[in-house]
Scaffold this motif. Structure first.
Motif, PDB file in Angstrom:
ATOM      1  N   GLU A 120     -10.977  23.450 -10.277  1.00 15.09           N
ATOM      2  CA  GLU A 120     -11.614  23.341  -8.958  1.00 15.09           C
ATOM      3  C   GLU A 120     -11.596  21.896  -8.477  1.00 15.09           C
ATOM      4  N   GLU A 121     -11.883  20.968  -9.376  1.00 18.13           N
ATOM      5  CA  GLU A 121     -11.823  19.553  -9.004  1.00 18.13           C
ATOM      6  C   GLU A 121     -10.401  19.149  -8.620  1.00 18.13           C
ATOM      7  N   HIS A 122      -9.412  19.683  -9.332  1.00 14.71           N
ATOM      8  CA  HIS A 122      -8.013  19.409  -8.968  1.00 14.71           C
ATOM      9  C   HIS A 122      -7.744  19.859  -7.535  1.00 14.71           C
ATOM     10  N   ALA A 123      -8.232  21.037  -7.179  1.00 14.61           N
ATOM     11  CA  ALA A 123      -8.009  21.560  -5.823  1.00 14.61           C
ATOM     12  C   ALA A 123      -8.665  20.661  -4.774  1.00 14.61           C
ATOM     13  N   GLU A 124      -9.885  20.220  -5.055  1.00 13.93           N
ATOM     14  CA  GLU A 124     -10.573  19.319  -4.118  1.00 13.93           C
ATOM     15  C   GLU A 124      -9.820  18.002  -3.980  1.00 13.93           C
ATOM     16  N   LEU A 125      -9.377  17.446  -5.096  1.00 14.88           N
ATOM     17  CA  LEU A 125      -8.623  16.197  -5.069  1.00 14.88           C
ATOM     18  C   LEU A 125      -7.287  16.390  -4.355  1.00 14.88           C
ATOM     19  N   ASP A 126      -6.666  17.530  -4.577  1.00 19.92           N
ATOM     20  CA  ASP A 126      -5.392  17.823  -3.924  1.00 19.92           C
ATOM     21  C   ASP A 126      -5.568  17.849  -2.403  1.00 19.92           C
ATOM     22  N   ASN A 127      -6.661  18.432  -1.932  1.00 24.23           N
ATOM     23  CA  ASN A 127      -6.929  18.447  -0.486  1.00 24.23           C
ATOM     24  C   ASN A 127      -7.094  17.023   0.049  1.00 24.23           C
ATOM     25  N   LEU A 128      -7.836  16.193  -0.670  1.00 28.51           N
ATOM     26  CA  LEU A 128      -8.008  14.797  -0.253  1.00 28.51           C
ATOM     27  C   LEU A 128      -6.667  14.059  -0.238  1.00 28.51           C
ATOM     28  N   LEU A 129      -5.857  14.288  -1.256  1.00 32.80           N
ATOM     29  CA  LEU A 129      -4.535  13.654  -1.319  1.00 32.80           C
ATOM     30  C   LEU A 129      -3.692  14.022  -0.106  1.00 32.80           C
ATOM     31  N   ASP A 130      -3.675  15.308   0.225  1.00 33.41           N
ATOM     32  CA  ASP A 130      -2.866  15.758   1.358  1.00 33.41           C
ATOM     33  C   ASP A 130      -3.407  15.211   2.680  1.00 33.41           C
ATOM     34  N   LEU A 186      -9.121   4.398   4.599  1.00 34.35           N
ATOM     35  CA  LEU A 186      -9.741   3.662   3.505  1.00 34.35           C
ATOM     36  C   LEU A 186     -11.023   4.347   3.027  1.00 34.35           C
ATOM     37  N   ASN A 187     -11.815   4.864   3.952  1.00 30.82           N
ATOM     38  CA  ASN A 187     -13.035   5.586   3.574  1.00 30.82           C
ATOM     39  C   ASN A 187     -12.707   6.817   2.740  1.00 30.82           C
ATOM     40  N   LYS A 188     -11.707   7.560   3.173  1.00 30.32           N
ATOM     41  CA  LYS A 188     -11.308   8.767   2.432  1.00 30.32           C
ATOM     42  C   LYS A 188     -10.698   8.394   1.081  1.00 30.32           C
ATOM     43  N   PHE A 189      -9.932   7.310   1.048  1.00 33.89           N
ATOM     44  CA  PHE A 189      -9.363   6.859  -0.222  1.00 33.89           C
ATOM     45  C   PHE A 189     -10.478   6.473  -1.189  1.00 33.89           C
ATOM     46  N   ASN A 190     -11.490   5.790  -0.705  1.00 29.58           N
ATOM     47  CA  ASN A 190     -12.618   5.405  -1.560  1.00 29.58           C
ATOM     48  C   ASN A 190     -13.300   6.633  -2.145  1.00 29.58           C
ATOM     49  N   LYS A 191     -13.411   7.698  -1.349  1.00 27.99           N
ATOM     50  CA  LYS A 191     -13.982   8.956  -1.855  1.00 27.99           C
ATOM     51  C   LYS A 191     -13.068   9.546  -2.933  1.00 27.99           C
ATOM     52  N   LEU A 192     -11.782   9.558  -2.656  1.00 28.04           N
ATOM     53  CA  LEU A 192     -10.815  10.064  -3.635  1.00 28.04           C
ATOM     54  C   LEU A 192     -10.914   9.266  -4.934  1.00 28.04           C
ATOM     55  N   ARG A 197       0.839  -1.203   0.000  1.00 27.85           N
ATOM     56  CA  ARG A 197       0.000   0.000   0.000  1.00 27.85           C
ATOM     57  C   ARG A 197       0.869   1.246   0.000  1.00 27.85           C
ATOM     58  N   LYS A 198       1.876   1.263   0.847  1.00 31.23           N
ATOM     59  CA  LYS A 198       2.760   2.439   0.928  1.00 31.23           C
ATOM     60  C   LYS A 198       3.436   2.713  -0.412  1.00 31.23           C
ATOM     61  N   LYS A 199       3.922   1.655  -1.037  1.00 29.89           N
ATOM     62  CA  LYS A 199       4.621   1.803  -2.319  1.00 29.89           C
ATOM     63  C   LYS A 199       3.667   2.322  -3.400  1.00 29.89           C
ATOM     64  N   ALA A 200       2.491   1.709  -3.502  1.00 32.96           N
ATOM     65  CA  ALA A 200       1.516   2.135  -4.519  1.00 32.96           C
ATOM     66  C   ALA A 200       1.024   3.548  -4.227  1.00 32.96           C
ATOM     67  N   TRP A 201       0.800   3.864  -2.948  1.00 30.78           N
ATOM     68  CA  TRP A 201       0.330   5.202  -2.578  1.00 30.78           C
ATOM     69  C   TRP A 201       1.369   6.252  -2.944  1.00 30.78           C
ATOM     70  N   ASP A 202       2.637   6.007  -2.593  1.00 36.22           N
ATOM     71  CA  ASP A 202       3.685   6.975  -2.921  1.00 36.22           C
ATOM     72  C   ASP A 202       3.764   7.204  -4.427  1.00 36.22           C
ATOM     73  N   ALA A 203       3.712   6.132  -5.194  1.00 35.13           N
ATOM     74  CA  ALA A 203       3.769   6.270  -6.654  1.00 35.13           C
ATOM     75  C   ALA A 203       2.586   7.098  -7.150  1.00 35.13           C
ATOM     76  N   PHE A 204       1.411   6.816  -6.629  1.00 36.00           N
ATOM     77  CA  PHE A 204       0.203   7.535  -7.035  1.00 36.00           C
ATOM     78  C   PHE A 204       0.263   8.995  -6.598  1.00 36.00           C
ATOM     79  N   TYR A 205       0.540   9.218  -5.330  1.00 34.61           N
ATOM     80  CA  TYR A 205       0.538  10.564  -4.751  1.00 34.61           C
ATOM     81  C   TYR A 205       1.474  11.498  -5.511  1.00 34.61           C
ATOM     82  N   TYR A 206       2.695  11.072  -5.709  1.00 33.26           N
ATOM     83  CA  TYR A 206       3.668  11.961  -6.338  1.00 33.26           C
ATOM     84  C   TYR A 206       3.445  12.102  -7.838  1.00 33.26           C
TER      85      TYR A 206
END
Length: 158
Positions: A73-83, A96-102, A32-41
Motif C-alpha cells: 500500500e505504501e508503494h502505491a502511495e509513493l508511486d502516485n507521488l512519483l507520477d 518541491l513541497n510534494k518532493f519533500n512529502k515523498l 535536478r533533472k538528472k538526479a530525478w530521472d535516476a531516482f524515478y526510474y
C-alpha cells in the motif's frame, strides 16, 4: 552471494543519496533533472522487484501478510507521488513541497522495512528458504528497468 536484505538495503542507500542530491538542487536545473530521472526510474523498478521477490515470500507466512500488504500500500502511495512529481514543473514551489512529502514518506517506508520487517523476516524465514533471493531481486529489477525504459522511450516518441 548477496542476501535479499543486503540487495534491498543497497538500493535504499542509493535512493537516500539521490533524494539528498535532489533536495540540494534548485528549480529545473540539469542537476535536478538528472538526479530525478535516476531516482524515478530506479525506484519504479525497485518497488516492482521487491514486491515480486521479497514481499511474495512474506505473503507465504501468516505473520507477513499484514506487513506485506502495508508495504505494498505504501508503494502505491509513493508511486502516485512519483507520477505526480514527474508530471509537474520542477521549478514550481509545489514540486518541491510534494518532493519533500515523498522524501519524508519514503524515508519512513525504508526505515520501517529495514528496522522492523527485515528483523521479523529473519526470525521466521529460514535462510535456506530465501537463499538466492538477492540475485532474484536484482534480476527482476533489471527486467523491470527494461520495461520502464521501453515505456519511457515510447513517451518520448509521442
Amino acid at each position: 552471494m548477496t542476501s535479499i536484505y543486503d540487495a534491498i538495503k543497497a538500493d535504499h542507500d542509493h535512493h537516500r543519496d539521490l533524494m539528498a542530491k535532489i533536495a540540494k538542487t534548485e528549480g529545473a536545473s540539469e542537476d535536478r533533472k538528472k538526479a530525478w530521472d535516476a531516482f524515478y526510474y530506479d525506484i519504479k523498478s525497485h518497488a516492482a522487484a521487491e514486491e515480486e521477490t521479497f514481499y511474495s515470500k512474506l505473503m507465504s507466512k501468516t505473520w507477513g501478510q499484514d506487513a506485506a500488504r502495508h508495504s505494498v500500500e505504501e508503494h502505491a502511495e509513493l508511486d502516485n507521488l512519483l507520477d505526480e512529481l514527474n508530471e509537474m514543473d520542477m521549478a514550481s514551489s509545489g514540486w518541491l513541497n510534494k518532493f519533500n512529502k515523498l522524501q519524508h514518506d519514503y524515508n519512513h517506508h525504508m526505515d520501517e522495512e529495514e528496522d522492523e520487517i527485515f528483523a521479523r523476516a529473519k526470525e521466521v524465514i529460514d535462510a535456506s528458504e530465501i537463499e538466492g533471493y538477492g540475485e532474484k531481486f536484482r534480476a527482476r529489477k533489471e527486467r523491470e528497468r527494461e520495461i520502464v525504459d521501453k515505456k519511457r522511450e515510447e513517451q518520448l516518441e509521442d
